[in-house]
Design a protein around this motif. Sequence first.
Motif, PDB file in Angstrom:
ATOM      1  N   MET A 150       0.829  -1.192   0.000  1.00  0.00           N
ATOM      2  CA  MET A 150       0.000   0.000   0.000  1.00  0.00           C
ATOM      3  C   MET A 150       0.875   1.258   0.000  1.00  0.00           C
ATOM      4  O   MET A 150       0.584   2.224  -0.696  1.00  0.00           O
ATOM      5  CB  MET A 150      -0.942   0.014   1.208  1.00  0.00           C
ATOM      6  CG  MET A 150      -1.923   1.159   1.206  1.00  0.00           C
ATOM      7  SD  MET A 150      -3.019   1.155   2.624  1.00  0.00           S
ATOM      8  CE  MET A 150      -3.949  -0.307   2.305  1.00  0.00           C
ATOM      9  N   SER A 151       1.940   1.227   0.763  1.00  0.00           N
ATOM     10  CA  SER A 151       2.859   2.355   0.823  1.00  0.00           C
ATOM     11  C   SER A 151       3.509   2.609  -0.543  1.00  0.00           C
ATOM     12  O   SER A 151       3.632   3.758  -0.981  1.00  0.00           O
ATOM     13  CB  SER A 151       3.940   2.091   1.867  1.00  0.00           C
ATOM     14  OG  SER A 151       4.894   3.103   1.877  1.00  0.00           O
ATOM     15  N   ASN A 152       3.905   1.549  -1.222  1.00  0.00           N
ATOM     16  CA  ASN A 152       4.481   1.691  -2.567  1.00  0.00           C
ATOM     17  C   ASN A 152       3.453   2.231  -3.555  1.00  0.00           C
ATOM     18  O   ASN A 152       3.788   3.046  -4.418  1.00  0.00           O
ATOM     19  CB  ASN A 152       5.021   0.351  -3.061  1.00  0.00           C
ATOM     20  CG  ASN A 152       6.261  -0.080  -2.326  1.00  0.00           C
ATOM     21  OD1 ASN A 152       6.952   0.726  -1.709  1.00  0.00           O
ATOM     22  ND2 ASN A 152       6.540  -1.365  -2.366  1.00  0.00           N
ATOM     23  N   PHE A 153       2.209   1.785  -3.443  1.00  0.00           N
ATOM     24  CA  PHE A 153       1.158   2.260  -4.330  1.00  0.00           C
ATOM     25  C   PHE A 153       0.915   3.755  -4.142  1.00  0.00           C
ATOM     26  O   PHE A 153       0.843   4.511  -5.108  1.00  0.00           O
ATOM     27  CB  PHE A 153      -0.146   1.482  -4.084  1.00  0.00           C
ATOM     28  CG  PHE A 153      -1.322   2.041  -4.829  1.00  0.00           C
ATOM     29  CD1 PHE A 153      -1.446   1.848  -6.189  1.00  0.00           C
ATOM     30  CD2 PHE A 153      -2.295   2.761  -4.161  1.00  0.00           C
ATOM     31  CE1 PHE A 153      -2.532   2.367  -6.881  1.00  0.00           C
ATOM     32  CE2 PHE A 153      -3.381   3.291  -4.831  1.00  0.00           C
ATOM     33  CZ  PHE A 153      -3.497   3.087  -6.205  1.00  0.00           C
ATOM     34  N   VAL A 154       0.789   4.191  -2.884  1.00  0.00           N
ATOM     35  CA  VAL A 154       0.557   5.613  -2.605  1.00  0.00           C
ATOM     36  C   VAL A 154       1.743   6.443  -3.056  1.00  0.00           C
ATOM     37  O   VAL A 154       1.582   7.508  -3.663  1.00  0.00           O
ATOM     38  CB  VAL A 154       0.248   5.831  -1.106  1.00  0.00           C
ATOM     39  CG1 VAL A 154       0.237   7.308  -0.759  1.00  0.00           C
ATOM     40  CG2 VAL A 154      -1.075   5.194  -0.740  1.00  0.00           C
ATOM     41  N   SER A 155       2.945   5.960  -2.817  1.00  0.00           N
ATOM     42  CA  SER A 155       4.147   6.675  -3.240  1.00  0.00           C
ATOM     43  C   SER A 155       4.197   6.825  -4.764  1.00  0.00           C
ATOM     44  O   SER A 155       4.512   7.894  -5.288  1.00  0.00           O
ATOM     45  CB  SER A 155       5.385   5.937  -2.751  1.00  0.00           C
ATOM     46  OG  SER A 155       6.548   6.539  -3.224  1.00  0.00           O
ATOM     47  N   LYS A 181       0.850  18.891  -6.998  1.00  0.00           N
ATOM     48  CA  LYS A 181      -0.549  18.873  -7.446  1.00  0.00           C
ATOM     49  C   LYS A 181      -1.245  17.604  -6.970  1.00  0.00           C
ATOM     50  O   LYS A 181      -2.369  17.648  -6.470  1.00  0.00           O
ATOM     51  CB  LYS A 181      -0.633  18.940  -8.968  1.00  0.00           C
ATOM     52  CG  LYS A 181      -0.269  20.265  -9.566  1.00  0.00           C
ATOM     53  CD  LYS A 181      -0.431  20.224 -11.062  1.00  0.00           C
ATOM     54  CE  LYS A 181       0.673  19.375 -11.629  1.00  0.00           C
ATOM     55  NZ  LYS A 181       0.935  19.552 -13.032  1.00  0.00           N
ATOM     56  N   ARG A 182      -0.582  16.500  -7.124  1.00  0.00           N
ATOM     57  CA  ARG A 182      -1.173  15.227  -6.728  1.00  0.00           C
ATOM     58  C   ARG A 182      -1.292  15.115  -5.210  1.00  0.00           C
ATOM     59  O   ARG A 182      -2.274  14.592  -4.699  1.00  0.00           O
ATOM     60  CB  ARG A 182      -0.343  14.073  -7.275  1.00  0.00           C
ATOM     61  CG  ARG A 182      -0.410  13.999  -8.780  1.00  0.00           C
ATOM     62  CD  ARG A 182       0.552  12.967  -9.324  1.00  0.00           C
ATOM     63  NE  ARG A 182       0.616  13.072 -10.768  1.00  0.00           N
ATOM     64  CZ  ARG A 182       0.591  12.025 -11.573  1.00  0.00           C
ATOM     65  NH1 ARG A 182       0.509  10.818 -11.072  1.00  0.00           N
ATOM     66  NH2 ARG A 182       0.643  12.193 -12.860  1.00  0.00           N
ATOM     67  N   LEU A 183      -0.298  15.624  -4.487  1.00  0.00           N
ATOM     68  CA  LEU A 183      -0.336  15.574  -3.034  1.00  0.00           C
ATOM     69  C   LEU A 183      -1.490  16.420  -2.490  1.00  0.00           C
ATOM     70  O   LEU A 183      -2.261  15.963  -1.639  1.00  0.00           O
ATOM     71  CB  LEU A 183       0.986  16.057  -2.438  1.00  0.00           C
ATOM     72  CG  LEU A 183       1.046  16.120  -0.915  1.00  0.00           C
ATOM     73  CD1 LEU A 183       0.906  14.724  -0.330  1.00  0.00           C
ATOM     74  CD2 LEU A 183       2.333  16.771  -0.465  1.00  0.00           C
ATOM     75  N   ILE A 184      -1.627  17.639  -2.989  1.00  0.00           N
ATOM     76  CA  ILE A 184      -2.707  18.518  -2.528  1.00  0.00           C
ATOM     77  C   ILE A 184      -4.069  17.925  -2.880  1.00  0.00           C
ATOM     78  O   ILE A 184      -4.991  17.935  -2.060  1.00  0.00           O
ATOM     79  CB  ILE A 184      -2.531  19.928  -3.116  1.00  0.00           C
ATOM     80  CG1 ILE A 184      -1.306  20.593  -2.494  1.00  0.00           C
ATOM     81  CG2 ILE A 184      -3.779  20.777  -2.900  1.00  0.00           C
ATOM     82  CD1 ILE A 184      -0.876  21.877  -3.151  1.00  0.00           C
ATOM     83  N   THR A 185      -4.201  17.377  -4.076  1.00  0.00           N
ATOM     84  CA  THR A 185      -5.462  16.754  -4.481  1.00  0.00           C
ATOM     85  C   THR A 185      -5.773  15.554  -3.587  1.00  0.00           C
ATOM     86  O   THR A 185      -6.912  15.381  -3.139  1.00  0.00           O
ATOM     87  CB  THR A 185      -5.406  16.323  -5.955  1.00  0.00           C
ATOM     88  OG1 THR A 185      -5.090  17.458  -6.763  1.00  0.00           O
ATOM     89  CG2 THR A 185      -6.710  15.728  -6.419  1.00  0.00           C
ATOM     90  N   PHE A 186      -4.779  14.742  -3.302  1.00  0.00           N
ATOM     91  CA  PHE A 186      -4.955  13.571  -2.452  1.00  0.00           C
ATOM     92  C   PHE A 186      -5.381  13.984  -1.038  1.00  0.00           C
ATOM     93  O   PHE A 186      -6.301  13.399  -0.461  1.00  0.00           O
ATOM     94  CB  PHE A 186      -3.658  12.760  -2.408  1.00  0.00           C
ATOM     95  CG  PHE A 186      -3.744  11.477  -1.647  1.00  0.00           C
ATOM     96  CD1 PHE A 186      -4.466  10.408  -2.140  1.00  0.00           C
ATOM     97  CD2 PHE A 186      -3.090  11.334  -0.437  1.00  0.00           C
ATOM     98  CE1 PHE A 186      -4.543   9.217  -1.436  1.00  0.00           C
ATOM     99  CE2 PHE A 186      -3.166  10.150   0.272  1.00  0.00           C
ATOM    100  CZ  PHE A 186      -3.887   9.089  -0.230  1.00  0.00           C
ATOM    101  N   LEU A 187      -4.746  15.012  -0.493  1.00  0.00           N
ATOM    102  CA  LEU A 187      -5.110  15.495   0.840  1.00  0.00           C
ATOM    103  C   LEU A 187      -6.532  16.062   0.853  1.00  0.00           C
ATOM    104  O   LEU A 187      -7.275  15.856   1.819  1.00  0.00           O
ATOM    105  CB  LEU A 187      -4.109  16.541   1.318  1.00  0.00           C
ATOM    106  CG  LEU A 187      -2.703  16.020   1.624  1.00  0.00           C
ATOM    107  CD1 LEU A 187      -1.780  17.182   1.978  1.00  0.00           C
ATOM    108  CD2 LEU A 187      -2.727  14.986   2.725  1.00  0.00           C
TER     109      LEU A 187
END
Length: 79
Positions: A7-12, A25-31
Motif C-alpha cells: 500500500m505504501s508503494n502504491f501511494v508513493s 498537485k497530486r499531493l494537494i489533491t490527495f489530501l
Amino acid sequence: MGTFSKMSNFVSATLQSPEGNASSKRLITFLCVIVFCVSYIGDLFWDLTVSKEMVDAIQYIIMAGLTSVVAEKFAGGKS
C-alpha cells in the motif's frame, strides 16, 4: 511483501509525476480527497456540520487538481 508495504508503494507511486519526482498537485489533491471523505463520513455518522461553501471549495480544488494531472498526462513530453 506485506500488505502495508504494498500500500505504501502504491501511494508513493500515485503521488509521483511521470518523471518520478514528487508532485505537489497530486499531493494537494490527495489530501483534499481525504478531507472531503472525512467531512462526508463525519456528516453521515457523527452529525458533524461542515458549511456548504467549504465542501464546494474542496470539490473545486479536487476538480482542478485532477484536471491538471490529466492535462499533464495528455500534454506529452517537454521539448
